[in-house]
Structures are given as C-alpha cells and as structure tokens.
Design a protein around this motif. Structure first.
Motif, PDB file in Angstrom:
ATOM      1  N   ALA A  37       0.827  -1.212   0.000  1.00  0.00           N
ATOM      2  CA  ALA A  37       0.000   0.000   0.000  1.00  0.00           C
ATOM      3  C   ALA A  37       0.858   1.258   0.000  1.00  0.00           C
ATOM      4  O   ALA A  37       0.567   2.230  -0.722  1.00  0.00           O
ATOM      5  CB  ALA A  37      -0.926  -0.010   1.213  1.00  0.00           C
ATOM      6  N   GLU A  38       1.916   1.264   0.803  1.00  0.00           N
ATOM      7  CA  GLU A  38       2.789   2.439   0.853  1.00  0.00           C
ATOM      8  C   GLU A  38       3.554   2.611  -0.458  1.00  0.00           C
ATOM      9  O   GLU A  38       3.750   3.738  -0.933  1.00  0.00           O
ATOM     10  CB  GLU A  38       3.750   2.296   2.027  1.00  0.00           C
ATOM     11  N   THR A  39       3.987   1.506  -1.034  1.00  0.00           N
ATOM     12  CA  THR A  39       4.700   1.577  -2.307  1.00  0.00           C
ATOM     13  C   THR A  39       3.806   2.137  -3.397  1.00  0.00           C
ATOM     14  O   THR A  39       4.242   2.974  -4.211  1.00  0.00           O
ATOM     15  CB  THR A  39       5.216   0.183  -2.696  1.00  0.00           C
ATOM     16  N   VAL A  40       2.550   1.717  -3.434  1.00  0.00           N
ATOM     17  CA  VAL A  40       1.609   2.237  -4.422  1.00  0.00           C
ATOM     18  C   VAL A  40       1.385   3.738  -4.210  1.00  0.00           C
ATOM     19  O   VAL A  40       1.374   4.524  -5.169  1.00  0.00           O
ATOM     20  CB  VAL A  40       0.268   1.471  -4.369  1.00  0.00           C
TER      21      VAL A  40
ATOM     22  N   MET B  64       3.414   5.918  -2.912  1.00  0.00           N
ATOM     23  CA  MET B  64       4.604   6.641  -3.351  1.00  0.00           C
ATOM     24  C   MET B  64       4.725   6.634  -4.875  1.00  0.00           C
ATOM     25  O   MET B  64       5.123   7.630  -5.488  1.00  0.00           O
ATOM     26  CB  MET B  64       5.840   6.015  -2.718  1.00  0.00           C
ATOM     27  N   ALA B  65       4.386   5.521  -5.501  1.00  0.00           N
ATOM     28  CA  ALA B  65       4.447   5.436  -6.956  1.00  0.00           C
ATOM     29  C   ALA B  65       3.473   6.418  -7.598  1.00  0.00           C
ATOM     30  O   ALA B  65       3.768   7.027  -8.638  1.00  0.00           O
ATOM     31  CB  ALA B  65       4.151   4.013  -7.411  1.00  0.00           C
ATOM     32  N   LEU B  66       2.302   6.595  -6.979  1.00  0.00           N
ATOM     33  CA  LEU B  66       1.329   7.568  -7.479  1.00  0.00           C
ATOM     34  C   LEU B  66       1.888   8.980  -7.393  1.00  0.00           C
ATOM     35  O   LEU B  66       1.712   9.790  -8.320  1.00  0.00           O
ATOM     36  CB  LEU B  66       0.030   7.471  -6.680  1.00  0.00           C
ATOM     37  N   ARG B  67       2.530   9.304  -6.298  1.00  0.00           N
ATOM     38  CA  ARG B  67       3.152  10.625  -6.175  1.00  0.00           C
ATOM     39  C   ARG B  67       4.213  10.818  -7.247  1.00  0.00           C
ATOM     40  O   ARG B  67       4.298  11.883  -7.876  1.00  0.00           O
ATOM     41  CB  ARG B  67       3.784  10.793  -4.801  1.00  0.00           C
ATOM     42  N   ALA B  68       5.041   9.798  -7.449  1.00  0.00           N
ATOM     43  CA  ALA B  68       6.082   9.897  -8.461  1.00  0.00           C
ATOM     44  C   ALA B  68       5.464  10.145  -9.836  1.00  0.00           C
ATOM     45  O   ALA B  68       5.943  10.999 -10.604  1.00  0.00           O
ATOM     46  CB  ALA B  68       6.922   8.621  -8.473  1.00  0.00           C
ATOM     47  N   LYS B  69       4.396   9.430 -10.138  1.00  0.00           N
ATOM     48  CA  LYS B  69       3.738   9.620 -11.432  1.00  0.00           C
ATOM     49  C   LYS B  69       3.202  11.035 -11.566  1.00  0.00           C
ATOM     50  O   LYS B  69       3.324  11.672 -12.616  1.00  0.00           O
ATOM     51  CB  LYS B  69       2.609   8.599 -11.598  1.00  0.00           C
ATOM     52  N   GLN B  70       2.596  11.563 -10.488  1.00  0.00           N
ATOM     53  CA  GLN B  70       2.038  12.910 -10.535  1.00  0.00           C
ATOM     54  C   GLN B  70       3.116  13.950 -10.803  1.00  0.00           C
ATOM     55  O   GLN B  70       2.877  14.957 -11.458  1.00  0.00           O
ATOM     56  CB  GLN B  70       1.327  13.229  -9.223  1.00  0.00           C
TER      57      GLN B  70
END
Length: 358
Positions: free
Chosen positions: A105-108, A110-116
C-alpha cells in the motif's frame, strides 16, 4: 476512478505509523491546476531511491531548497535533475521507521506521487519482510516452512499482487527488480546459488508474474560490486546457462564499501568496462540501480556521480539506461546513514546537482 485517487493524493499522502492509516499533507501540484499527470521523462534515467520519504515526512522532517524554503522533496529532486524514482517493497514489514514500512500500500502511494510529478518508476521487490542484500536474504515469515513448489507460487502470487495493485492505481512501472542485490541468490536456502536451477526457477516466476500484468515493464536482475568483472561474469553466465529470464542487468556501485579502494578513481574504469562487457556478451541493457557517496565529501561524491553517469552513457548501442542514487534524501540526522546527498541543514548537498550534468 483513477482521477479521483490522484486528486486525493495531491493534497494527502497515505502514511502508516504504528499500524495506523493516516494522512500527510504535501506541497504537491494543485488539484485545481493539474488535471492529468505530467508526462514522464524519456531517455537516460537520472534516478533516486527515496523509500524512506513517507516515514521522514510523517516524523516531521522538513526538506529545504537552495533558497532555504521548505518544499516537497519531489520538487527539490526534480529541480536537481532527477526524473525517475525507485521504491523498495517488503512483503509484510514492521512499523520500524528505518527497517520497516515499504508495504504494498505504501509503495503504491509513493508510486502515485512519483507519477504525478512526472517521474518514471522502478519497483525493487526484496522478497523479504525487511532488507535483503548480499549479507541476508531472509524469507518472509509467512513463507517459512513452505516446500519449493509452494515457494514458487508465493513468488508468483506476491509479485502479481504488487503489479496488479500498481495497475489498479494507474501506475505502470518502467522497471521491476526480481530481488535486491542477489549475488548469492534470494529466499535462502532454496534460492541460494548453491542450487542454481532452483534459484532460476524462482526468479523466472517473478519475471512471469511481472510480464503477465505489464508486458512492457523491464525486468532487472541485480548484483552488487558493479566494478567486479569476475563476479558478474560468473553470476550472469551461470544464470544464462540455467535459463534465467530478464531484460536488464542491474549493478550497485559504492566505492565507499570497496575494500582497499574507497577512492572511486581506482574502480570507475572497471565499472565502465564491466557494463560494456555485460551489454556486449548478453545483448542486454545495463543500469546502475544503486550508487552513493559520503555526505561529508560532497565534491568527491559529485565528481563520482558525474563519472558514473558518463560511463553508463558510454555503453555502446545506448544500452546504458541510467543511474539511481540510493536514498539521497535520507539525511544522516534522521537515518544515521552516511551516504545520503543531504546535509544537516535539511538541504541537498552539491552532490545531488551532479544529475543536472548532461
């Protein structure tokens, strides 16, 4: 649905502390002005593993830019040339701020933030509940006692679960590692290099699970001591003989940890020669997925990073994909880690600006 998640995360980032789900406000792009994520960069990857970031933010750590203004760490990284983010993933981690977290859940989140922020994403699957590296490759507690057939299923199902969670959130990782620094294998004892056929079967289960969800994601196999040509010759020749499936050869390079030669100028040529040899021998792309230098020797670390990038770019056929700094934001004052690229003043050191060099 994906848009709703994105808008939520533009003002709130999921954090997990002491087993509780919480929300940390960030200075991310405004939801009123950003309706779609910035298109990810292409070409040479200038990356950073920032897996500690959620815990640092949740503890109240503040990041400052060169003008002494508090700013989102992603913005500071981007302004220093970083275009790609690497995130480690643990199977069932504890809540320890240093050795835990990094759940799916935390990795997802963070990945969403990176994508944004327009960043490309690499996922580093450790296949452990905490750190996996050359000194330890401990099975997740939930997998202990499983026979080899079940262990293969564990690897496939967990890998597919992480990939599906990312896909559901709208993130397609460009690269995914099957294991972290695996010169001796992973998931000991079954996946040790003492039994290469079994090790390769486990790695291939990871490969197959990744490709079943995202055929375009490139699978990385990762070995440390990127300047050690004999180490890489043995490892990848044996992996190839046993039928290992992968797309990219990942290398770590830490002159600080090299016995007898902490001065990077004594090993940088070997790193370049090793990447050239691996690319030519196996027809694969190569990438320095971990690099770091002393935070108190910022100029030396800057020079080293420039040299590593140049060596990677020089791999013939554009097969040198990029360079990732391991936890540049992980300031020693918070993490006690000596190889970040952040100072006690909350600002990046000169070392980080090496990623602005073309």
């Amino acid at each position: 649905m994906i848009l709703t998640v994105r808008l939520f995360l533009s003002s709130c980032v999921v954090v997990f502390l002491n087993g509780a789900l919480g929300c940390a406000t960030q200075n991310m792009p405004s939801a009123t002005t950003v309706t779609t994520p910035t298109m990810p960069a292409t070409g040479f990857a200038k990356g950073a593993d920032i897996s500690w970031l959620l815990q640092m933010e949740a503890s109240g750590y503040k990041f400052y830019n060169a003008s002494n203004q508090a700013q989102d760490c992603f913005q500071i990284l981007k302004d220093n040339g970083i275009n790609s983010i690497r995130l480690r993933a643990f199977v069932n981690p504890s809540n320890d701020p240093i050795d835990g977290h990094c759940s799916t859940a935390e990795t997802v989140a963070m990945a969403l933030r990176a994508k944004q922020w327009g960043m490309r994403v690499m996922i580093d699957l450790h296949y452990s509940d905490s750190w996996a590296d050359p000194s330890k490759q401990v099975k997740p507690a939930a997998w202990q006692g499983h026979d080899f057939a079940t262990l293969q299923t564990d690897v496939y199902d967990y890998t597919r679960q992480v990939m599906n969670a990312l896909k559901t959130a709208g993130v397609t990782p460009e690269w995914v590692q099957v294991g972290n620094e695996t010169p001796g294998g992973f998931l000991y004892p079954e996946g040790s290099t003492a039994n290469w056929p079994q090790l390769v079967q486990l790695m291939n289960k990871g490969y197959e699970a990744i490709k079943s969800v995202s055929s375009q994601s490139k699978v990385i196999l990762h070995v440390d001591q990127g300047n050690n040509r004999e180490r890489f010759r043995y490892w990848f020749s044996t992996a190839t003989t046993n039928g290992a499936k992968y797309d990219v050869i990942g290398l770590s390079y830490y002159p600080y940890w090299l016995k007898g030669s902490p001065d990077y100028t004594l090993s940088i040529n070997d790193l370049g020669a090793n990447m050239n040899e691996m690319a030519a021998t196996y027809g694969k792309e190569v990438m320095v997925v971990e690099v770091g230098g002393e935070d108190t020797k910022a100029q030396n670390t800057y020079d080293m990073l420039v040299a590593v990038q140049r060596s990677t770019r020089a791999v013939p056929g554009n097969k040198g994909l990029g360079v990732f700094y391991w936890e540049p934001e992980g300031a020693r004052s918070w993490s006690k880690y000596a190889l970040s690229a952040w100072g006690n003043d909350g600002k990046p050191t000169k070392a980080l600006s090496a990623f602005l060099v073309e």
